[in-house]
Scaffold this motif. Structure first.
Motif, PDB file in Angstrom:
ATOM      1  N   ALA A 129       0.474  -4.946 -20.684  1.00  0.00           N
ATOM      2  CA  ALA A 129       0.583  -6.339 -20.233  1.00  0.00           C
ATOM      3  C   ALA A 129       1.926  -6.549 -19.551  1.00  0.00           C
ATOM      4  O   ALA A 129       2.963  -6.133 -20.054  1.00  0.00           O
ATOM      5  CB  ALA A 129       0.436  -7.283 -21.423  1.00  0.00           C
ATOM      6  N   GLY A 130       1.881  -7.152 -18.376  1.00  0.00           N
ATOM      7  CA  GLY A 130       3.091  -7.367 -17.604  1.00  0.00           C
ATOM      8  C   GLY A 130       3.474  -6.191 -16.727  1.00  0.00           C
ATOM      9  O   GLY A 130       4.432  -6.261 -15.970  1.00  0.00           O
ATOM     10  N   GLY A 131       2.722  -5.105 -16.819  1.00  0.00           N
ATOM     11  CA  GLY A 131       2.987  -3.942 -15.977  1.00  0.00           C
ATOM     12  C   GLY A 131       2.681  -4.232 -14.520  1.00  0.00           C
ATOM     13  O   GLY A 131       1.717  -4.923 -14.205  1.00  0.00           O
ATOM     14  N   VAL A 132       3.512  -3.724 -13.641  1.00  0.00           N
ATOM     15  CA  VAL A 132       3.335  -3.921 -12.199  1.00  0.00           C
ATOM     16  C   VAL A 132       3.075  -2.565 -11.563  1.00  0.00           C
ATOM     17  O   VAL A 132       3.806  -1.612 -11.811  1.00  0.00           O
ATOM     18  CB  VAL A 132       4.591  -4.564 -11.557  1.00  0.00           C
ATOM     19  N   VAL A 133       2.031  -2.489 -10.745  1.00  0.00           N
ATOM     20  CA  VAL A 133       1.674  -1.230 -10.085  1.00  0.00           C
ATOM     21  C   VAL A 133       2.182  -1.224  -8.644  1.00  0.00           C
ATOM     22  O   VAL A 133       2.468  -2.284  -8.079  1.00  0.00           O
ATOM     23  CB  VAL A 133       0.150  -1.002 -10.128  1.00  0.00           C
ATOM     24  N   PRO A 134       2.280  -0.032  -8.009  1.00  0.00           N
ATOM     25  CA  PRO A 134       2.752   0.045  -6.629  1.00  0.00           C
ATOM     26  C   PRO A 134       1.873  -0.691  -5.629  1.00  0.00           C
ATOM     27  O   PRO A 134       2.353  -1.175  -4.612  1.00  0.00           O
ATOM     28  CB  PRO A 134       2.768   1.547  -6.331  1.00  0.00           C
ATOM     29  N   GLY A 135       0.554  -0.757  -5.871  1.00  0.00           N
ATOM     30  CA  GLY A 135      -0.306  -1.582  -5.037  1.00  0.00           C
ATOM     31  C   GLY A 135      -1.005  -0.868  -3.905  1.00  0.00           C
ATOM     32  O   GLY A 135      -1.400   0.285  -4.011  1.00  0.00           O
ATOM     33  N   ILE A 136      -1.142  -1.568  -2.797  1.00  0.00           N
ATOM     34  CA  ILE A 136      -1.950  -1.139  -1.662  1.00  0.00           C
ATOM     35  C   ILE A 136      -1.325   0.059  -0.945  1.00  0.00           C
ATOM     36  O   ILE A 136      -0.137   0.057  -0.643  1.00  0.00           O
ATOM     37  CB  ILE A 136      -2.079  -2.293  -0.632  1.00  0.00           C
ATOM     38  N   LEU A 137      -2.162   1.056  -0.675  1.00  0.00           N
ATOM     39  CA  LEU A 137      -1.804   2.123   0.254  1.00  0.00           C
ATOM     40  C   LEU A 137      -2.486   1.816   1.578  1.00  0.00           C
ATOM     41  O   LEU A 137      -3.649   1.414   1.595  1.00  0.00           O
ATOM     42  CB  LEU A 137      -2.296   3.478  -0.242  1.00  0.00           C
ATOM     43  N   ILE A 138      -1.777   1.988   2.666  1.00  0.00           N
ATOM     44  CA  ILE A 138      -2.383   1.850   3.988  1.00  0.00           C
ATOM     45  C   ILE A 138      -2.648   3.263   4.498  1.00  0.00           C
ATOM     46  O   ILE A 138      -1.728   3.996   4.827  1.00  0.00           O
ATOM     47  CB  ILE A 138      -1.475   1.078   4.969  1.00  0.00           C
ATOM     48  N   LEU A 139      -3.915   3.636   4.493  1.00  0.00           N
ATOM     49  CA  LEU A 139      -4.310   4.957   4.968  1.00  0.00           C
ATOM     50  C   LEU A 139      -4.485   4.903   6.473  1.00  0.00           C
ATOM     51  O   LEU A 139      -5.017   3.931   7.008  1.00  0.00           O
ATOM     52  CB  LEU A 139      -5.610   5.388   4.288  1.00  0.00           C
ATOM     53  N   LYS A 140      -4.046   5.936   7.157  1.00  0.00           N
ATOM     54  CA  LYS A 140      -4.107   5.962   8.612  1.00  0.00           C
ATOM     55  C   LYS A 140      -5.557   5.835   9.075  1.00  0.00           C
ATOM     56  O   LYS A 140      -6.428   6.439   8.480  1.00  0.00           O
ATOM     57  CB  LYS A 140      -3.496   7.263   9.144  1.00  0.00           C
ATOM     58  N   PRO A 141      -5.835   5.025  10.102  1.00  0.00           N
ATOM     59  CA  PRO A 141      -4.844   4.291  10.886  1.00  0.00           C
ATOM     60  C   PRO A 141      -4.482   2.945  10.265  1.00  0.00           C
ATOM     61  O   PRO A 141      -3.352   2.506  10.382  1.00  0.00           O
ATOM     62  CB  PRO A 141      -5.535   4.102  12.237  1.00  0.00           C
ATOM     63  N   ASP A 142      -5.421   2.273   9.576  1.00  0.00           N
ATOM     64  CA  ASP A 142      -5.108   0.940   9.054  1.00  0.00           C
ATOM     65  C   ASP A 142      -6.042   0.544   7.909  1.00  0.00           C
ATOM     66  O   ASP A 142      -6.412  -0.610   7.772  1.00  0.00           O
ATOM     67  CB  ASP A 142      -5.165  -0.105  10.174  1.00  0.00           C
ATOM     68  N   PHE A 143      -6.405   1.496   7.075  1.00  0.00           N
ATOM     69  CA  PHE A 143      -7.354   1.229   5.993  1.00  0.00           C
ATOM     70  C   PHE A 143      -6.616   0.977   4.684  1.00  0.00           C
ATOM     71  O   PHE A 143      -5.943   1.864   4.168  1.00  0.00           O
ATOM     72  CB  PHE A 143      -8.311   2.421   5.834  1.00  0.00           C
ATOM     73  N   PRO A 144      -6.725  -0.243   4.126  1.00  0.00           N
ATOM     74  CA  PRO A 144      -6.042  -0.517   2.853  1.00  0.00           C
ATOM     75  C   PRO A 144      -6.864   0.012   1.671  1.00  0.00           C
ATOM     76  O   PRO A 144      -8.075  -0.143   1.631  1.00  0.00           O
ATOM     77  CB  PRO A 144      -5.952  -2.044   2.822  1.00  0.00           C
TER      78      PRO A 144
ATOM     79  N   SER B  54      -4.464  -9.389  -9.011  1.00  0.00           N
ATOM     80  CA  SER B  54      -3.035  -9.482  -9.290  1.00  0.00           C
ATOM     81  C   SER B  54      -2.539  -8.097  -9.673  1.00  0.00           C
ATOM     82  O   SER B  54      -3.148  -7.416 -10.512  1.00  0.00           O
ATOM     83  CB  SER B  54      -2.772 -10.463 -10.433  1.00  0.00           C
ATOM     84  N   PHE B  55      -1.445  -7.680  -9.057  1.00  0.00           N
ATOM     85  CA  PHE B  55      -0.868  -6.374  -9.364  1.00  0.00           C
ATOM     86  C   PHE B  55      -0.021  -6.408 -10.629  1.00  0.00           C
ATOM     87  O   PHE B  55       0.595  -5.402 -10.984  1.00  0.00           O
ATOM     88  CB  PHE B  55      -0.041  -5.871  -8.182  1.00  0.00           C
ATOM     89  N   VAL B  56       0.025  -7.544 -11.295  1.00  0.00           N
ATOM     90  CA  VAL B  56       0.750  -7.687 -12.556  1.00  0.00           C
ATOM     91  C   VAL B  56      -0.284  -7.845 -13.658  1.00  0.00           C
ATOM     92  O   VAL B  56      -1.005  -8.848 -13.711  1.00  0.00           O
ATOM     93  CB  VAL B  56       1.702  -8.902 -12.534  1.00  0.00           C
ATOM     94  N   SER B  57      -0.396  -6.851 -14.538  1.00  0.00           N
ATOM     95  CA  SER B  57      -1.411  -6.876 -15.587  1.00  0.00           C
ATOM     96  C   SER B  57      -1.272  -8.110 -16.465  1.00  0.00           C
ATOM     97  O   SER B  57      -0.167  -8.465 -16.888  1.00  0.00           O
ATOM     98  CB  SER B  57      -1.300  -5.616 -16.459  1.00  0.00           C
ATOM     99  N   SER B  58      -2.377  -8.791 -16.692  1.00  0.00           N
ATOM    100  CA  SER B  58      -2.480 -10.000 -17.524  1.00  0.00           C
ATOM    101  C   SER B  58      -1.884 -11.240 -16.877  1.00  0.00           C
ATOM    102  O   SER B  58      -1.743 -12.255 -17.545  1.00  0.00           O
ATOM    103  CB  SER B  58      -1.840  -9.798 -18.909  1.00  0.00           C
ATOM    104  N   VAL B  59      -1.544 -11.182 -15.609  1.00  0.00           N
ATOM    105  CA  VAL B  59      -1.061 -12.368 -14.895  1.00  0.00           C
ATOM    106  C   VAL B  59      -2.085 -12.695 -13.817  1.00  0.00           C
ATOM    107  O   VAL B  59      -2.364 -11.860 -12.956  1.00  0.00           O
ATOM    108  CB  VAL B  59       0.330 -12.152 -14.278  1.00  0.00           C
ATOM    109  N   GLY B  60      -2.659 -13.869 -13.896  1.00  0.00           N
ATOM    110  CA  GLY B  60      -3.692 -14.270 -12.952  1.00  0.00           C
ATOM    111  C   GLY B  60      -5.072 -14.145 -13.573  1.00  0.00           C
ATOM    112  O   GLY B  60      -5.254 -13.555 -14.641  1.00  0.00           O
ATOM    113  N   THR B  61      -6.061 -14.713 -12.891  1.00  0.00           N
ATOM    114  CA  THR B  61      -7.424 -14.699 -13.434  1.00  0.00           C
ATOM    115  C   THR B  61      -8.095 -13.342 -13.264  1.00  0.00           C
ATOM    116  O   THR B  61      -9.032 -13.019 -13.979  1.00  0.00           O
ATOM    117  CB  THR B  61      -8.291 -15.775 -12.755  1.00  0.00           C
TER     118      THR B  61
END
Length: 197
Positions: A148-163, A123-130
């Motif tokens: 707690a409750g902080g949200v991060v930018p998340g997944i970067l897709i590196l070229k060509p298609d690597f998350p 979960s990209f939301v700290s303290s939300v989810g298992t």
């Protein structure tokens, strides 16, 4: 200015600008156009309707672009902010035009944040989810922050298609920075989801 003064000159100027904006990009002008509905007349709503239909078509196309059905970013910054903003726009579209836009779109945004995304199920939301984000780049940038409750930018897709989303190293701030803006929007989106049940 129009909301405060009720001066029709401001409403007229807004309408000139908003239709031009929607003609250029339905994606970036839609939220403002939908929020204005409460202050505009029925002609405005009627004119907005085909743009909302175009926004829905654009949103439907995300299911062809990725299995999560959200506008994933493919640049140098994680896309959670854009996904949250898109989901909020979907909420307003559903509120104003429920015959065009259903609630499923807004839940796609939350599902993605809560772990239905590539690379992991965190979960990209700290303290939300298992299993949630525990290490972030936050207000104390000298150490490994946790908000707690902080949200991060998340997944970067590196070229060509690597998350990528490095879970234990906060200094990739394009993946792991907690900012006030996305957190505030996440709170609004959560409240919108609760109100839409």
């Amino acid at each position: 200015m129009y909301i405060t003064t009720k001066d029709q000159r401001y409403a007229a100027a807004f309408q000139v600008a908003i239709w031009q904006m929607l003609d250029r990009s339905v994606q970036f002008g839609m939220l403002t156009a939908l929020q204005a509905c409460s202050y505009m007349d029925e002609d405005y709503r009627n004119k907005l309707r085909p743009y909302v239909a175009r926004f829905k078509e654009m949103s439907d196309d995300y299911t062809r672009q990725n299995p999560y059905g959200v506008p994933m970013a493919t640049g140098g910054w994680g896309g959670n902010g854009g996904i949250v903003n898109w989901a909020i726009t979907c909420y307003y579209a559903h509120q104003r035009f429920p015959d065009i836009m259903g609630t499923a779109y807004l839940y796609r945004g939350l599902n993605y944040l809560f772990g239905c995304h590539p690379y992991s199920n965190i979960s990209f939301v700290s303290s939300v989810g298992t299993h949630s984000k525990r290490i972030a780049y936050g207000n104390n940038r000298a150490d490994f922050s946790f908000i707690a409750g902080g949200v991060v930018p998340g997944i970067l897709i590196l070229k060509p298609d690597f998350p990528e989303n490095k879970e234990d190293w906060p200094f990739f701030w394009g993946e792991n920075e907690v900012t006030v803006g996305i957190c505030a929007n996440y709170i609004f989106l959560s409240a919108a989801a609760a109100a839409s049940r």
